[in-house]
Design an enzyme around this catalytic site. Sequence first.
Site, mmCIF file in Angstrom:
data_model
loop_
_atom_site.group_PDB
_atom_site.id
_atom_site.type_symbol
_atom_site.label_atom_id
_atom_site.label_comp_id
_atom_site.label_asym_id
_atom_site.label_seq_id
_atom_site.Cartn_x
_atom_site.Cartn_y
_atom_site.Cartn_z
ATOM 1 N NE ARG A 181 12.295 -44.169 14.344
ATOM 2 C CZ ARG A 181 12.087 -43.473 15.517
ATOM 3 N NH1 ARG A 181 11.803 -44.188 16.697
ATOM 4 N NH2 ARG A 181 11.979 -42.126 15.470
ATOM 5 C CE LYS A 190 7.402 -46.386 18.351
ATOM 6 N NZ LYS A 190 6.845 -45.694 19.357
ATOM 7 C CG ASP A 233 12.203 -44.176 20.924
ATOM 8 O OD1 ASP A 233 11.473 -44.664 20.031
ATOM 9 O OD2 ASP A 233 11.634 -43.326 21.905
ATOM 10 N NE ARG A 256 14.361 -41.501 19.742
ATOM 11 C CZ ARG A 256 15.066 -40.778 20.329
ATOM 12 N NH1 ARG A 256 16.343 -40.644 20.436
ATOM 13 N NH2 ARG A 256 14.063 -40.018 21.198
ATOM 14 N N GLY A 265 4.365 -37.424 18.325
ATOM 15 C CA GLY A 265 3.467 -38.481 18.587
ATOM 16 C C GLY A 265 3.166 -38.487 20.076
ATOM 17 C CB SER A 279 1.902 -48.399 23.061
ATOM 18 O OG SER A 279 1.912 -46.923 23.143
ATOM 19 N NE ARG A 290 4.779 -39.829 29.916
ATOM 20 C CZ ARG A 290 5.435 -40.172 28.764
ATOM 21 N NH1 ARG A 290 6.194 -39.539 27.824
ATOM 22 N NH2 ARG A 290 4.667 -41.485 28.273
ATOM 23 C CB SER A 295 9.562 -39.529 27.794
ATOM 24 O OG SER A 295 9.669 -40.117 26.561
ATOM 25 C CD GLN A 301 4.007 -42.227 21.619
ATOM 26 O OE1 GLN A 301 3.270 -42.460 20.757
ATOM 27 N NE2 GLN A 301 5.096 -41.417 21.651
HETATM 28 C C1 S3P Z 1 7.269 -42.530 24.155
HETATM 29 C C2 S3P Z 1 6.965 -43.789 24.044
HETATM 30 C C3 S3P Z 1 7.556 -44.645 23.052
HETATM 31 C C4 S3P Z 1 8.495 -44.000 22.211
HETATM 32 C C5 S3P Z 1 8.182 -42.488 21.985
HETATM 33 C C6 S3P Z 1 8.049 -41.618 22.991
HETATM 34 C C7 S3P Z 1 6.611 -41.861 25.438
HETATM 35 O O1 S3P Z 1 6.389 -45.132 22.300
HETATM 36 O O2 S3P Z 1 8.823 -44.661 20.989
HETATM 37 O O3 S3P Z 1 9.381 -42.043 21.121
HETATM 38 O O4 S3P Z 1 7.049 -40.592 25.633
HETATM 39 O O5 S3P Z 1 5.599 -42.106 25.879
HETATM 40 P P1 S3P Z 1 5.474 -46.200 22.557
HETATM 41 O O6 S3P Z 1 4.155 -45.645 22.722
HETATM 42 O O7 S3P Z 1 5.399 -47.113 21.157
HETATM 43 O O8 S3P Z 1 5.903 -47.008 23.679
#
Ligand code: S3P
Length: 417
Positions: free
Chosen positions: A338, A334, A307, A380, A92, A161, A27, A23, A163
């Site tokens: 999952r 996901k 995760d 995963r 994602g 979330s 970023r 993550s 993301q």
């Molecule tokens: C992530 C946030 C999580 C996680 C993903 C990575 C991120 O998702 O499941 O693998 O890097 O911000 P969410 O947006 O559902 O929190």
Amino acid sequence: MNSTVVKKFCGYDKTIDCAPDKSVSVRAVVICGFARGESIVRGISTCDDVLSAVECMRRLGSRIEIDGDTAYITGVGGAPKRDVILDCGNSGTTAKLLMGLLAGVDGRFTLVGDASLSGRRFDRARNMLADMGAKIDCDRLPTTVCGGGLSGVRLEAEVPSAQDKSAVLLAGISADGTTEYRENVRTRDHTEIMLERVGADITRSGETITVRKSTLHGAEIIVPGDISSATYPLCIALAVAGGRCTVKNVGINPTRRDVLDVLMRSGGDITFTVPRGDAEKVCDITAKHCVLSPMEMSESECARAIDEVPTLAALACLANGVSVFRGADKLRGKETDRVETTIETIRALGGEASYNSGVLTVVGGRKLHYGKVDCRGDHRIAMTAAVLGCCGEGCEITGCECVSISYPRFFEEVIGV
Ligand code: S3P
């Protein structure tokens, strides 16, 4: 497709350097690639998701050189190339971060991804960005973002979330006025920490994050170890008789450590060194074998440690009682569904698991047996199956090469095959 056989472990004694955080690495690539000037990212992950982010940022005009675990990035200074197709692969996080970031800058950007990513919906992020004035033609990939002309608004997380939040905050960097984002479950805050680091005008007060139009500048970023990757060897050490494992340099950001809280509440013998570092602190974590009582995970823990839930659910097969994971519906959107693939994995190896109205339940103490798991391309799930296989009676997993999405050295480092 390759298949990998994992044997039952008779002992486990390891010291591992934690795999770098995916993550934070994604970023760093996206934010430093967009900023003005030079950045150095130390300890970067070169897993597939990060490489997807690197390719996207190169297409947008960033110069990125990777030498071992250091990335040298020259950013586009807020003005990326304008008409490009960006392949986010399986990532994602890359897709959502770019959707937000590019919604605010002039140009036409088409985001594409692999079959799994193309099946995922981005409706929540897209709707919030649309409230800011973004023009994004579809809530699935491929989608085209016609950037520019955003205005800051006040938004609230419908579902926790990180993301979605990141998409909004990155859009807020280019929007006129003030963007406010309120989340009542505090999700991972790596985006906020990094934006502050590169000079963004961003603050947090209680549940609300406020961001204003900002010029970002290059910085030095140090990537911590990935607690999601550390979960696998720590769970093995807890489950295997006589097991012990130390994982070094694990990122211990408070918004990521719920997995440890859940394990420790169930009696997990887990100890830490004193956290070190600055913004993203790290420490060494040691787990030792012990008898686990059932796990209970709240909705907010589940959202933050989303995760890790498949692996905790697998470990719950070895606890003495019924474990309950609330808020598990979030697992559905996901890389695979999952809920389905976790239950399928547990059942294939002799465990008992079911799902009802957002709650995943695992009955511990069932006699495990050898079995075959198709991880359906989900990294995963492949790693979760391997953990349950070596703690149970072994297993055969097809499609394991997908572990390169987040943890390319998983089988050598954690399982030893
Ligand atoms: C992530 C946030 C999580 C996680 C993903 C990575 C991120 O998702 O499941 O693998 O890097 O911000 P969410 O947006 O559902 O929190």
